[in-house]
Design an enzyme around this catalytic site. Structure first.
Site, PDB file in Angstrom:
ATOM      1  N   TYR A  14       0.824  -1.218   0.000  1.00 50.87           N
ATOM      2  CA  TYR A  14       0.000   0.000   0.000  1.00 50.87           C
ATOM      3  C   TYR A  14       0.851   1.258   0.000  1.00 50.87           C
ATOM      4  O   TYR A  14       2.067   1.197   0.188  1.00 50.87           O
ATOM      5  CB  TYR A  14      -0.960  -0.002   1.195  1.00 50.87           C
ATOM      6  CG  TYR A  14      -0.327   0.310   2.546  1.00 50.87           C
ATOM      7  CD1 TYR A  14       0.476  -0.622   3.194  1.00 50.87           C
ATOM      8  CD2 TYR A  14      -0.514   1.540   3.167  1.00 50.87           C
ATOM      9  CE1 TYR A  14       1.055  -0.332   4.426  1.00 50.87           C
ATOM     10  CE2 TYR A  14       0.057   1.832   4.400  1.00 50.87           C
ATOM     11  CZ  TYR A  14       0.840   0.889   5.019  1.00 50.87           C
ATOM     12  OH  TYR A  14       1.417   1.162   6.229  1.00 50.87           O
TER      13      TYR A  14
ATOM     14  N   LEU B 284      11.428   1.391   6.462  1.00 55.31           N
ATOM     15  CA  LEU B 284      10.786   1.923   5.263  1.00 55.31           C
ATOM     16  C   LEU B 284      11.491   3.212   4.834  1.00 55.31           C
ATOM     17  O   LEU B 284      11.807   4.060   5.673  1.00 55.31           O
ATOM     18  CB  LEU B 284       9.310   2.218   5.573  1.00 55.31           C
ATOM     19  CG  LEU B 284       8.494   2.617   4.344  1.00 55.31           C
ATOM     20  CD1 LEU B 284       8.219   1.392   3.475  1.00 55.31           C
ATOM     21  CD2 LEU B 284       7.191   3.271   4.744  1.00 55.31           C
TER      22      LEU B 284
ATOM     23  N   LYS C  83       6.415  -1.743   1.709  1.00 54.93           N
ATOM     24  CA  LYS C  83       5.268  -1.188   2.439  1.00 54.93           C
ATOM     25  C   LYS C  83       4.115  -2.196   2.348  1.00 54.93           C
ATOM     26  O   LYS C  83       3.186  -2.044   1.549  1.00 54.93           O
ATOM     27  CB  LYS C  83       4.886   0.192   1.878  1.00 54.93           C
ATOM     28  CG  LYS C  83       4.093   1.031   2.864  1.00 54.93           C
ATOM     29  CD  LYS C  83       4.137   2.494   2.511  1.00 54.93           C
ATOM     30  CE  LYS C  83       3.166   3.334   3.321  1.00 54.93           C
ATOM     31  NZ  LYS C  83       3.354   3.307   4.763  1.00 54.93           N
TER      32      LYS C  83
ATOM     33  N   GLU D 116      12.999   2.483  13.454  1.00 56.00           N
ATOM     34  CA  GLU D 116      12.011   3.498  13.062  1.00 56.00           C
ATOM     35  C   GLU D 116      10.886   3.482  14.083  1.00 56.00           C
ATOM     36  O   GLU D 116      11.017   2.857  15.145  1.00 56.00           O
ATOM     37  CB  GLU D 116      11.510   3.256  11.631  1.00 56.00           C
ATOM     38  CG  GLU D 116      10.856   1.903  11.408  1.00 56.00           C
ATOM     39  CD  GLU D 116      10.348   1.703   9.969  1.00 56.00           C
ATOM     40  OE1 GLU D 116      10.183   2.689   9.233  1.00 56.00           O
ATOM     41  OE2 GLU D 116      10.079   0.539   9.606  1.00 56.00           O
TER      42      GLU D 116
HETATM   43  N1  PDD Z   1       3.067   4.980   7.346  1.00 55.95           N
HETATM   44  N2  PDD Z   1       7.846   3.693   8.551  1.00 55.95           N
HETATM   45  C1  PDD Z   1       6.695   3.027   8.667  1.00 55.95           C
HETATM   46  C2  PDD Z   1       6.691   1.669   9.292  1.00 55.95           C
HETATM   47  C3  PDD Z   1       5.495   3.610   8.217  1.00 55.95           C
HETATM   48  O1  PDD Z   1       4.337   2.922   8.317  1.00 55.95           O
HETATM   49  C4  PDD Z   1       5.520   4.928   7.661  1.00 55.95           C
HETATM   50  C5  PDD Z   1       4.282   5.626   7.159  1.00 55.95           C
HETATM   51  C6  PDD Z   1       6.765   5.587   7.570  1.00 55.95           C
HETATM   52  C7  PDD Z   1       6.885   6.974   6.989  1.00 55.95           C
HETATM   53  O2  PDD Z   1       6.713   6.961   5.592  1.00 55.95           O
HETATM   54  P1  PDD Z   1       6.157   8.246   4.834  1.00 55.95           P
HETATM   55  O3  PDD Z   1       6.986   9.404   5.277  1.00 55.95           O
HETATM   56  O4  PDD Z   1       6.352   7.932   3.403  1.00 55.95           O
HETATM   57  O5  PDD Z   1       4.710   8.429   5.211  1.00 55.95           O
HETATM   58  C8  PDD Z   1       7.899   4.936   8.024  1.00 55.95           C
HETATM   59  C9  PDD Z   1       1.837   5.505   6.811  1.00 55.95           C
HETATM   60  C10 PDD Z   1       1.619   6.958   6.991  1.00 55.95           C
HETATM   61  C11 PDD Z   1       0.698   4.623   7.299  1.00 55.95           C
HETATM   62  O6  PDD Z   1       0.905   3.435   7.415  1.00 55.95           O
HETATM   63  O7  PDD Z   1      -0.401   5.128   7.529  1.00 55.95           O
END
Ligand code: PDD
Length: 287
Positions: free
Chosen positions: A32, A203, A147, A179
Protein backbone atom coordinates in the site's frame (compact mmCIF):
# COMPACT_ATOMS: atom_id res chain seq x y z
CA UNK A 1 -20.06 10.39 1.27
CA UNK A 2 -16.56 9.00 0.73
CA UNK A 3 -16.05 7.12 -2.49
CA UNK A 4 -13.80 4.20 -3.26
CA UNK A 5 -12.07 2.89 -6.35
CA UNK A 6 -12.26 -0.89 -6.37
CA UNK A 7 -11.10 -2.96 -9.35
CA UNK A 8 -11.77 -0.37 -11.96
CA UNK A 9 -15.03 1.02 -10.63
CA UNK A 10 -16.18 3.77 -8.32
CA UNK A 11 -18.57 2.97 -5.50
CA UNK A 12 -19.61 4.38 -2.14
CA UNK A 13 -16.89 3.55 0.38
CA UNK A 14 -19.29 1.75 2.71
CA UNK A 15 -20.59 -0.33 -0.20
CA UNK A 16 -17.15 -1.52 -1.38
CA UNK A 17 -16.89 -5.33 -1.17
CA UNK A 18 -14.09 -7.82 -1.77
CA UNK A 19 -14.12 -11.59 -1.63
CA UNK A 20 -12.75 -13.20 1.57
CA UNK A 21 -10.74 -15.35 -0.83
CA UNK A 22 -8.72 -12.34 -1.88
CA UNK A 23 -5.07 -13.06 -0.95
CA UNK A 24 -4.92 -9.65 0.73
CA UNK A 25 -7.63 -10.78 3.15
CA UNK A 26 -6.40 -14.37 3.66
CA UNK A 27 -2.63 -13.85 3.70
CA UNK A 28 -2.02 -10.11 4.01
CA UNK A 29 -0.51 -10.57 0.56
CA UNK A 30 -0.43 -6.98 -0.65
CA UNK A 31 1.20 -3.57 -0.48
CA UNK A 32 0.00 0.00 0.00
CA UNK A 33 0.79 3.69 -0.11
CA UNK A 34 -0.45 6.70 1.86
CA UNK A 35 -0.02 9.91 -0.14
CA UNK A 36 -0.70 13.40 1.21
CA UNK A 37 -2.56 16.05 -0.78
CA UNK A 38 -2.09 19.73 0.03
CA UNK A 39 -4.38 22.37 -1.42
CA UNK A 40 -5.83 19.63 -3.69
CA UNK A 41 -2.38 18.81 -5.16
CA UNK A 42 -0.69 15.43 -4.67
CA UNK A 43 2.56 15.89 -2.77
CA UNK A 44 5.69 14.04 -3.91
CA UNK A 45 3.72 11.67 -6.13
CA UNK A 46 6.83 10.60 -8.07
CA UNK A 47 8.65 9.23 -4.98
CA UNK A 48 5.43 7.56 -3.75
CA UNK A 49 4.91 5.80 -7.10
CA UNK A 50 8.57 4.77 -7.13
CA UNK A 51 8.19 3.24 -3.66
CA UNK A 52 4.95 1.51 -4.73
CA UNK A 53 6.83 -0.01 -7.67
CA UNK A 54 9.61 -1.11 -5.28
CA UNK A 55 7.06 -2.85 -3.02
CA UNK A 56 5.35 -4.50 -6.00
CA UNK A 57 8.60 -5.64 -7.61
CA UNK A 58 9.94 -7.03 -4.32
CA UNK A 59 6.76 -9.05 -3.76
CA UNK A 60 6.44 -9.94 -7.46
CA UNK A 61 2.93 -8.54 -7.69
CA UNK A 62 2.54 -7.13 -11.21
CA UNK A 63 1.89 -3.39 -11.27
CA UNK A 64 -1.66 -3.21 -12.68
CA UNK A 65 -1.32 0.44 -13.77
CA UNK A 66 1.07 2.78 -15.52
CA UNK A 67 2.31 5.86 -13.63
CA UNK A 68 -0.14 7.91 -15.70
CA UNK A 69 -3.02 5.64 -14.61
CA UNK A 70 -2.00 6.10 -10.97
CA UNK A 71 -1.70 9.85 -11.47
CA UNK A 72 -5.20 9.96 -12.96
CA UNK A 73 -6.59 7.83 -10.14
CA UNK A 74 -5.10 10.19 -7.52
CA UNK A 75 -6.46 13.16 -9.41
CA UNK A 76 -9.96 11.59 -9.62
CA UNK A 77 -9.89 10.71 -5.92
CA UNK A 78 -9.16 14.34 -5.07
CA UNK A 79 -11.92 15.61 -7.40
CA UNK A 80 -14.47 13.28 -5.80
CA UNK A 81 -13.87 14.62 -2.29
CA UNK A 82 -14.43 18.10 -0.92
CA UNK A 83 -11.39 18.45 1.33
CA UNK A 84 -8.53 20.85 0.59
CA UNK A 85 -6.00 18.53 2.23
CA UNK A 86 -6.41 14.79 1.80
CA UNK A 87 -4.62 11.57 2.55
CA UNK A 88 -4.93 9.09 -0.32
CA UNK A 89 -4.81 5.39 0.52
CA UNK A 90 -3.89 2.99 -2.29
CA UNK A 91 -3.71 -0.77 -1.84
CA UNK A 92 -2.75 -3.49 -4.31
CA UNK A 93 -3.14 -7.14 -3.34
CA UNK A 94 -2.05 -10.17 -5.34
CA UNK A 95 -5.73 -10.81 -6.08
CA UNK A 96 -8.49 -13.33 -5.67
CA UNK A 97 -7.48 -17.01 -5.58
CA UNK A 98 -10.33 -19.50 -5.21
CA UNK A 99 -8.16 -22.24 -3.66
CA UNK A 100 -6.34 -21.26 -0.46
CA UNK A 101 -2.69 -22.01 -1.08
CA UNK A 102 0.47 -20.22 0.05
CA UNK A 103 1.82 -20.54 -3.48
CA UNK A 104 0.24 -17.90 -5.67
CA UNK A 105 -1.36 -19.17 -8.85
CA UNK A 106 -0.07 -17.71 -12.09
CA UNK A 107 -2.20 -15.14 -13.88
CA UNK A 108 -3.93 -13.71 -10.79
CA UNK A 109 -5.43 -10.27 -11.34
CA UNK A 110 -4.28 -7.81 -8.64
CA UNK A 111 -7.01 -6.17 -6.58
CA UNK A 112 -6.74 -2.37 -6.52
CA UNK A 113 -8.47 -0.44 -3.78
CA UNK A 114 -8.14 3.31 -3.22
CA UNK A 115 -9.95 5.91 -1.19
CA UNK A 116 -9.38 9.29 0.41
CA UNK A 117 -9.57 10.70 3.92
CA UNK A 118 -9.46 14.29 5.03
CA UNK A 119 -5.92 15.17 6.11
CA UNK A 120 -6.40 17.23 9.23
CA UNK A 121 -3.44 19.01 10.82
CA UNK A 122 -2.25 17.57 14.12
CA UNK A 123 -3.90 19.41 17.02
CA UNK A 124 -1.87 22.46 18.07
CA UNK A 125 -2.00 21.18 21.66
CA UNK A 126 -0.15 18.00 20.59
CA UNK A 127 2.49 20.05 18.81
CA UNK A 128 2.90 22.18 21.95
CA UNK A 129 3.30 19.22 24.28
CA UNK A 130 4.86 16.57 22.00
CA UNK A 131 4.46 12.84 22.66
CA UNK A 132 5.96 10.18 24.94
CA UNK A 133 7.64 7.08 23.55
CA UNK A 134 9.20 3.92 24.86
CA UNK A 135 11.73 1.76 23.03
CA UNK A 136 10.69 -1.81 22.21
CA UNK A 137 12.42 -4.69 20.45
CA UNK A 138 11.40 -4.72 16.79
CA UNK A 139 9.46 -7.95 16.27
CA UNK A 140 8.98 -7.51 12.49
CA UNK A 141 10.50 -9.34 9.53
CA UNK A 142 13.64 -8.46 7.55
CA UNK A 143 11.90 -6.73 4.61
CA UNK A 144 10.46 -3.63 6.22
CA UNK A 145 11.57 -1.66 3.12
CA UNK A 146 8.41 -3.13 1.53
CA UNK A 147 5.27 -1.19 2.44
CA UNK A 148 3.30 -4.35 3.11
CA UNK A 149 -0.32 -4.34 4.33
CA UNK A 150 0.69 -6.98 6.89
CA UNK A 151 0.90 -4.67 9.92
CA UNK A 152 0.12 -6.97 12.86
CA UNK A 153 3.56 -6.53 14.54
CA UNK A 154 3.31 -2.74 14.16
CA UNK A 155 -0.13 -2.82 15.79
CA UNK A 156 1.09 -5.05 18.63
CA UNK A 157 4.09 -2.81 19.34
CA UNK A 158 1.93 0.32 19.31
CA UNK A 159 -0.53 -1.33 21.72
CA UNK A 160 2.37 -2.37 23.97
CA UNK A 161 3.54 1.27 24.10
CA UNK A 162 0.06 2.46 24.98
CA UNK A 163 -0.37 -0.23 27.63
CA UNK A 164 2.89 1.07 29.15
CA UNK A 165 1.35 4.57 29.34
CA UNK A 166 3.26 5.99 26.34
CA UNK A 167 1.89 7.28 23.02
CA UNK A 168 4.09 5.30 20.64
CA UNK A 169 7.11 3.02 20.38
CA UNK A 170 10.55 3.47 18.86
CA UNK A 171 11.69 0.13 17.48
CA UNK A 172 15.17 -1.26 18.25
CA UNK A 173 17.09 -4.05 16.52
CA UNK A 174 20.47 -5.24 17.79
CA UNK A 175 20.63 -2.24 20.11
CA UNK A 176 20.10 0.26 17.26
CA UNK A 177 17.14 2.51 16.44
CA UNK A 178 15.13 1.30 13.42
CA UNK A 179 12.01 3.50 13.06
CA UNK A 180 8.61 4.13 14.69
CA UNK A 181 5.55 1.87 14.43
CA UNK A 182 4.28 3.97 11.50
CA UNK A 183 7.01 6.58 11.05
CA UNK A 184 10.73 7.16 10.66
CA UNK A 185 12.86 8.48 13.53
CA UNK A 186 15.22 11.47 13.49
CA UNK A 187 17.29 12.85 16.34
CA UNK A 188 19.04 16.17 16.82
CA UNK A 189 22.49 16.27 18.39
CA UNK A 190 23.37 19.92 18.90
CA UNK A 191 23.00 21.24 15.30
CA UNK A 192 23.12 17.93 13.47
CA UNK A 193 20.11 15.95 12.28
CA UNK A 194 20.74 12.20 12.45
CA UNK A 195 18.57 9.36 11.10
CA UNK A 196 19.30 5.66 10.57
CA UNK A 197 20.53 4.78 7.05
CA UNK A 198 18.08 2.98 4.75
CA UNK A 199 18.28 -0.80 4.57
CA UNK A 200 15.89 -3.76 4.49
CA UNK A 201 14.88 -3.19 8.13
CA UNK A 202 13.06 0.11 7.67
CA UNK A 203 10.79 1.92 5.26
CA UNK A 204 12.24 4.59 3.00
CA UNK A 205 9.84 7.28 4.19
CA UNK A 206 9.01 10.04 1.73
CA UNK A 207 8.69 12.58 4.57
CA UNK A 208 12.17 11.48 5.70
CA UNK A 209 13.47 12.10 2.18
CA UNK A 210 11.85 15.55 1.89
CA UNK A 211 12.86 16.59 5.43
CA UNK A 212 16.50 15.61 4.89
CA UNK A 213 16.50 17.70 1.72
CA UNK A 214 14.85 20.68 3.45
CA UNK A 215 17.24 20.39 6.42
CA UNK A 216 20.30 20.45 4.12
CA UNK A 217 18.84 23.44 2.26
CA UNK A 218 18.44 25.26 5.58
CA UNK A 219 22.11 24.68 6.39
CA UNK A 220 21.67 21.94 8.99
CA UNK A 221 24.25 19.19 9.03
CA UNK A 222 22.56 15.88 8.15
CA UNK A 223 23.92 12.41 8.90
CA UNK A 224 22.50 9.02 7.99
CA UNK A 225 24.10 6.70 10.49
CA UNK A 226 23.19 4.06 13.08
CA UNK A 227 21.79 5.41 16.36
CA UNK A 228 22.43 3.44 19.55
CA UNK A 229 20.08 3.43 22.55
CA UNK A 230 22.55 5.64 24.45
CA UNK A 231 22.58 8.18 21.63
CA UNK A 232 18.78 8.13 21.49
CA UNK A 233 18.59 8.71 25.24
CA UNK A 234 21.11 11.57 25.05
CA UNK A 235 19.59 13.28 21.98
CA UNK A 236 18.61 16.95 22.26
CA UNK A 237 15.50 16.29 20.18
CA UNK A 238 13.69 13.24 18.78
CA UNK A 239 11.08 13.39 16.00
CA UNK A 240 8.78 10.86 14.36
CA UNK A 241 8.18 11.60 10.67
CA UNK A 242 5.44 10.44 8.31
CA UNK A 243 3.12 11.68 5.59
CA UNK A 244 0.24 12.09 8.02
CA UNK A 245 2.24 13.52 10.98
CA UNK A 246 5.02 15.38 9.12
CA UNK A 247 7.50 15.79 12.03
CA UNK A 248 6.11 15.09 15.48
CA UNK A 249 8.31 15.93 18.48
CA UNK A 250 8.96 13.27 21.14
CA UNK A 251 9.48 14.90 24.55
CA UNK A 252 9.93 11.80 26.68
CA UNK A 253 11.77 8.56 25.92
CA UNK A 254 11.70 5.55 28.26
CA UNK A 255 10.46 7.81 31.07
CA UNK A 256 13.26 10.39 30.68
CA UNK A 257 12.85 13.92 29.30
CA UNK A 258 14.24 14.51 25.80
CA UNK A 259 16.32 17.71 25.99
CA UNK A 260 14.32 20.17 28.06
CA UNK A 261 11.20 18.00 27.87
CA UNK A 262 9.45 20.26 25.35
CA UNK A 263 9.50 20.38 21.52
CA UNK A 264 12.94 21.69 20.58
CA UNK A 265 14.14 24.73 18.59
CA UNK A 266 15.44 22.76 15.59
CA UNK A 267 12.07 21.02 15.28
CA UNK A 268 10.36 24.45 15.28
CA UNK A 269 12.78 25.70 12.62
CA UNK A 270 12.30 22.59 10.47
CA UNK A 271 8.53 22.65 10.85
CA UNK A 272 8.53 26.16 9.39
CA UNK A 273 10.98 25.13 6.63
CA UNK A 274 8.81 22.09 5.78
CA UNK A 275 5.68 24.28 5.63
CA UNK A 276 7.54 26.67 3.29
CA UNK A 277 8.61 23.73 1.09
CA UNK A 278 4.98 22.57 0.87
CA UNK A 279 3.87 26.09 -0.05
CA UNK A 280 6.54 26.35 -2.77
CA UNK A 281 5.45 22.96 -4.08
CA UNK A 282 1.77 23.97 -4.23
CA UNK A 283 2.60 27.26 -5.98
CA UNK A 284 4.89 25.60 -8.52
CA UNK A 285 2.49 22.73 -9.20
CA UNK A 286 1.86 22.22 -12.85
CA UNK A 287 -0.50 19.44 -13.91
N1 PDD B 1 3.07 4.98 7.35
N2 PDD B 1 7.85 3.69 8.55
C1 PDD B 1 6.70 3.03 8.67
C2 PDD B 1 6.69 1.67 9.29
C3 PDD B 1 5.49 3.61 8.22
O1 PDD B 1 4.34 2.92 8.32
C4 PDD B 1 5.52 4.93 7.66
C5 PDD B 1 4.28 5.63 7.16
C6 PDD B 1 6.77 5.59 7.57
C7 PDD B 1 6.88 6.97 6.99
O2 PDD B 1 6.71 6.96 5.59
P1 PDD B 1 6.16 8.25 4.83
O3 PDD B 1 6.99 9.40 5.28
O4 PDD B 1 6.35 7.93 3.40
O5 PDD B 1 4.71 8.43 5.21
C8 PDD B 1 7.90 4.94 8.02
C9 PDD B 1 1.84 5.51 6.81
C10 PDD B 1 1.62 6.96 6.99
C11 PDD B 1 0.70 4.62 7.30
O6 PDD B 1 0.90 3.43 7.42
O7 PDD B 1 -0.40 5.13 7.53
Amino acid sequence: MQQAWLNGEWCKLDEARISPLDRGFLFGDGVYEVIPVYNRKVFALGPHLKRLQHSLSATRIPNPYTDDDWRKLCHDLIQRHPWTNQSLYIQVTRGLQPKRDHTPENCLVPTVFAYSNELTPLPESLLQTGIRCITVEDIRWMRCDIKAITLLPNIMMKMAAQEAGADDAILMRNGMVVEGTASNVMIVESHTLVTPPLDHCLLGGITRQVLLHVAKESGLEVKEEPISLLRLHQADEIWLTSSTKEALPVVEIDGQAVGKGVPGPIWKQMRAAYAAAKKRFVEAYDE
